[in-house]
Design a protein around this motif. Sequence first.
Motif, PDB file in Angstrom:
ATOM      1  N   GLN A   1      68.576  61.564  76.373  1.00 34.56           N
ATOM      2  CA  GLN A   1      67.666  62.566  76.925  1.00 34.56           C
ATOM      3  C   GLN A   1      67.314  63.713  75.991  1.00 34.56           C
ATOM      4  OE1 GLN A   1      70.478  61.704  78.825  1.00 34.56           O
ATOM      5  NE2 GLN A   1      69.401  60.178  79.999  1.00 34.56           N
ATOM      6  N   PRO A   2      68.203  64.189  75.127  1.00 28.64           N
ATOM      7  CA  PRO A   2      67.787  65.304  74.266  1.00 28.64           C
ATOM      8  C   PRO A   2      66.571  64.972  73.398  1.00 28.64           C
ATOM      9  CG  PRO A   2      70.165  65.093  74.225  1.00 28.64           C
ATOM     10  CD  PRO A   2      69.622  63.893  74.968  1.00 28.64           C
ATOM     11  N   GLN A   3      66.381  63.725  73.064  1.00 35.38           N
ATOM     12  CA  GLN A   3      65.239  63.331  72.233  1.00 35.38           C
ATOM     13  C   GLN A   3      64.018  62.915  73.069  1.00 35.38           C
ATOM     14  OE1 GLN A   3      68.375  61.740  71.498  1.00 35.38           O
ATOM     15  NE2 GLN A   3      68.855  63.287  69.976  1.00 35.38           N
ATOM     16  N   CYS A   4      64.139  62.942  74.397  1.00 34.50           N
ATOM     17  CA  CYS A   4      63.059  62.473  75.274  1.00 34.50           C
ATOM     18  C   CYS A   4      61.764  63.235  75.036  1.00 34.50           C
ATOM     19  CB  CYS A   4      63.494  62.579  76.739  1.00 34.50           C
ATOM     20  SG  CYS A   4      62.260  61.977  77.912  1.00 34.50           S
ATOM     21  N   GLY A   5      61.838  64.541  75.013  1.00 33.47           N
ATOM     22  CA  GLY A   5      60.632  65.351  74.813  1.00 33.47           C
ATOM     23  C   GLY A   5      59.931  65.034  73.505  1.00 33.47           C
ATOM     24  N   GLY A   6      60.705  64.842  72.450  1.00 38.67           N
ATOM     25  CA  GLY A   6      60.118  64.496  71.148  1.00 38.67           C
ATOM     26  C   GLY A   6      59.459  63.126  71.166  1.00 38.67           C
ATOM     27  N   ALA A   7      60.098  62.166  71.840  1.00 37.20           N
ATOM     28  CA  ALA A   7      59.521  60.817  71.941  1.00 37.20           C
ATOM     29  C   ALA A   7      58.216  60.854  72.721  1.00 37.20           C
ATOM     30  CB  ALA A   7      60.519  59.869  72.610  1.00 37.20           C
ATOM     31  N   ILE A   8      58.187  61.635  73.787  1.00 34.57           N
ATOM     32  CA  ILE A   8      56.956  61.768  74.578  1.00 34.57           C
ATOM     33  C   ILE A   8      55.862  62.425  73.742  1.00 34.57           C
ATOM     34  CG2 ILE A   8      55.920  62.948  76.556  1.00 34.57           C
ATOM     35  CD1 ILE A   8      58.595  62.462  78.049  1.00 34.57           C
ATOM     36  N   ALA A   9      56.207  63.447  72.978  1.00 29.20           N
ATOM     37  CA  ALA A   9      55.223  64.126  72.127  1.00 29.20           C
ATOM     38  C   ALA A   9      54.644  63.178  71.078  1.00 29.20           C
ATOM     39  CB  ALA A   9      55.862  65.346  71.457  1.00 29.20           C
ATOM     40  N   GLN A  10      55.520  62.356  70.473  1.00 25.38           N
ATOM     41  CA  GLN A  10      55.032  61.387  69.479  1.00 25.38           C
ATOM     42  C   GLN A  10      54.077  60.377  70.125  1.00 25.38           C
ATOM     43  OE1 GLN A  10      58.569  59.685  67.745  1.00 25.38           O
ATOM     44  NE2 GLN A  10      58.698  61.277  66.172  1.00 25.38           N
ATOM     45  N   ALA A  11      54.437  59.902  71.306  1.00 25.73           N
ATOM     46  CA  ALA A  11      53.570  58.943  72.006  1.00 25.73           C
ATOM     47  C   ALA A  11      52.252  59.594  72.408  1.00 25.73           C
ATOM     48  CB  ALA A  11      54.288  58.386  73.233  1.00 25.73           C
ATOM     49  N   SER A  12      52.321  60.827  72.890  1.00 17.73           N
ATOM     50  CA  SER A  12      51.110  61.545  73.313  1.00 17.73           C
ATOM     51  C   SER A  12      50.143  61.737  72.157  1.00 17.73           C
ATOM     52  CB  SER A  12      51.492  62.897  73.917  1.00 17.73           C
ATOM     53  OG  SER A  12      52.236  62.708  75.099  1.00 17.73           O
ATOM     54  N   ALA A  13      50.690  61.926  70.961  1.00 15.57           N
ATOM     55  CA  ALA A  13      49.838  62.102  69.782  1.00 15.57           C
ATOM     56  C   ALA A  13      49.050  60.841  69.452  1.00 15.57           C
ATOM     57  CB  ALA A  13      50.687  62.524  68.584  1.00 15.57           C
ATOM     58  N   LYS A  14      49.506  59.702  69.946  1.00 18.40           N
ATOM     59  CA  LYS A  14      48.847  58.422  69.660  1.00 18.40           C
ATOM     60  C   LYS A  14      47.870  57.990  70.753  1.00 18.40           C
ATOM     61  CE  LYS A  14      52.997  56.848  67.258  1.00 18.40           C
ATOM     62  NZ  LYS A  14      54.126  55.903  67.310  1.00 18.40           N
ATOM     63  N   VAL A  15      47.789  58.752  71.842  1.00 20.01           N
ATOM     64  CA  VAL A  15      46.966  58.340  72.985  1.00 20.01           C
ATOM     65  C   VAL A  15      45.489  58.272  72.635  1.00 20.01           C
ATOM     66  CG1 VAL A  15      46.184  59.008  75.301  1.00 20.01           C
ATOM     67  CG2 VAL A  15      48.617  58.988  74.775  1.00 20.01           C
ATOM     68  N   SER A  16      44.960  59.215  71.895  1.00 22.55           N
ATOM     69  CA  SER A  16      43.521  59.184  71.589  1.00 22.55           C
ATOM     70  C   SER A  16      43.166  57.977  70.727  1.00 22.55           C
ATOM     71  CB  SER A  16      43.058  60.482  70.934  1.00 22.55           C
ATOM     72  OG  SER A  16      43.700  60.665  69.698  1.00 22.55           O
ATOM     73  N   THR A  17      44.038  57.620  69.787  1.00 24.52           N
ATOM     74  CA  THR A  17      43.803  56.423  68.976  1.00 24.52           C
ATOM     75  C   THR A  17      43.867  55.180  69.855  1.00 24.52           C
ATOM     76  OG1 THR A  17      44.765  57.505  67.055  1.00 24.52           O
ATOM     77  CG2 THR A  17      44.587  55.115  66.962  1.00 24.52           C
ATOM     78  N   MET A  18      44.853  55.153  70.770  1.00 21.50           N
ATOM     79  CA  MET A  18      44.959  54.018  71.697  1.00 21.50           C
ATOM     80  C   MET A  18      43.713  53.924  72.571  1.00 21.50           C
ATOM     81  SD  MET A  18      45.623  53.249  75.175  1.00 21.50           S
ATOM     82  CE  MET A  18      46.459  54.653  75.847  1.00 21.50           C
ATOM     83  N   ALA A  19      43.226  55.077  73.031  1.00 23.81           N
ATOM     84  CA  ALA A  19      42.036  55.076  73.882  1.00 23.81           C
ATOM     85  C   ALA A  19      40.823  54.513  73.142  1.00 23.81           C
ATOM     86  CB  ALA A  19      41.764  56.491  74.389  1.00 23.81           C
ATOM     87  N   SER A  20      40.694  54.834  71.857  1.00 26.60           N
ATOM     88  CA  SER A  20      39.594  54.277  71.053  1.00 26.60           C
ATOM     89  C   SER A  20      39.728  52.770  70.940  1.00 26.60           C
ATOM     90  CB  SER A  20      39.590  54.894  69.656  1.00 26.60           C
ATOM     91  OG  SER A  20      39.321  56.258  69.722  1.00 26.60           O
ATOM     92  N   GLY A  21      40.964  52.287  70.715  1.00 22.69           N
ATOM     93  CA  GLY A  21      41.204  50.845  70.647  1.00 22.69           C
ATOM     94  C   GLY A  21      40.907  50.162  71.966  1.00 22.69           C
ATOM     95  N   LEU A  22      41.268  50.816  73.057  1.00 22.47           N
ATOM     96  CA  LEU A  22      40.991  50.264  74.384  1.00 22.47           C
ATOM     97  C   LEU A  22      39.486  50.180  74.622  1.00 22.47           C
ATOM     98  CD1 LEU A  22      42.082  49.263  77.103  1.00 22.47           C
ATOM     99  CD2 LEU A  22      42.193  51.656  77.830  1.00 22.47           C
ATOM    100  N   GLY A  23      38.772  51.226  74.206  1.00 23.04           N
ATOM    101  CA  GLY A  23      37.311  51.210  74.327  1.00 23.04           C
ATOM    102  C   GLY A  23      36.687  50.070  73.533  1.00 23.04           C
ATOM    103  N   ALA A  24      37.197  49.832  72.323  1.00 26.76           N
ATOM    104  CA  ALA A  24      36.692  48.728  71.500  1.00 26.76           C
ATOM    105  C   ALA A  24      36.984  47.382  72.148  1.00 26.76           C
ATOM    106  CB  ALA A  24      37.306  48.794  70.102  1.00 26.76           C
ATOM    107  N   ALA A  25      38.160  47.254  72.745  1.00 27.13           N
ATOM    108  CA  ALA A  25      38.515  45.999  73.413  1.00 27.13           C
ATOM    109  C   ALA A  25      37.612  45.743  74.613  1.00 27.13           C
ATOM    110  CB  ALA A  25      39.985  46.034  73.853  1.00 27.13           C
ATOM    111  N   ILE A  26      37.354  46.778  75.400  1.00 28.73           N
ATOM    112  CA  ILE A  26      36.468  46.626  76.563  1.00 28.73           C
ATOM    113  C   ILE A  26      35.052  46.289  76.110  1.00 28.73           C
ATOM    114  CG2 ILE A  26      35.414  47.858  78.504  1.00 28.73           C
ATOM    115  CD1 ILE A  26      38.126  49.363  78.770  1.00 28.73           C
ATOM    116  N   ALA A  27      34.581  46.920  75.049  1.00 28.35           N
ATOM    117  CA  ALA A  27      33.243  46.623  74.518  1.00 28.35           C
ATOM    118  C   ALA A  27      33.159  45.175  74.052  1.00 28.35           C
ATOM    119  CB  ALA A  27      32.905  47.580  73.374  1.00 28.35           C
TER     120      ALA A  27
END
Length: 186
Positions: free
Chosen positions: A107-133
């Motif tokens: 748990q002490p590293q949970c917040g950091g792991a969430i922050a790292q994942a959150s930083a990748k969401v916009s890139t993932m969203a672009s990939g998802l948009g490309a897949a849907i297209a």
Amino acid sequence: AGAAALALTATTALPAVAGPLTPNRARYAALGDSFAAGVGSSTAEAYPARLAGRLNKVTCAAASGATTADVLAQARQVKPNAQQVTLTVGGNDIGFADVALTCALTQPQCGGAIAQASAKVSTMASGLGAAIAALSAKAPGATVDVTGYPMLFQPTIGTTGLTCAALPGQNPVALAAADEAVASVN
């Protein structure tokens, strides 16, 4: 006599089937990662087969570990006359499994792991948009349903405060934060 009557009714109510069932995979395709592929259960128990009613009624191109970039390759298996496509993808792009494990076990590293994942969401969203297209171009008449990820921990407020029945020794606040992160991804 009752059992015989029931058996007779059942046999007369069912249509005769000549030979094996004809696959009808052209109309429904399931793409994405392990959640769509049914990892942890048989392919016949994966949600695409359950949704289709039978395994032979779905083109299941999903694979464990798939990312939004991998879905572009999976899309090649979708037929142009497909009517429905389900897509479960994005978790591997942001490290979904790593966040879940970190928040459940350290748990002490949970917040950091969430922050790292959150930083990748916009890139993932672009990939998802490309897949849907790509899917829309491949099967223009298909409805593409994007499915989300489960809330793995679901802590609840009990008489002693926030608790998680599935992981009673773990910090429920960290587990709730992980579920909130999943909700934001979904």
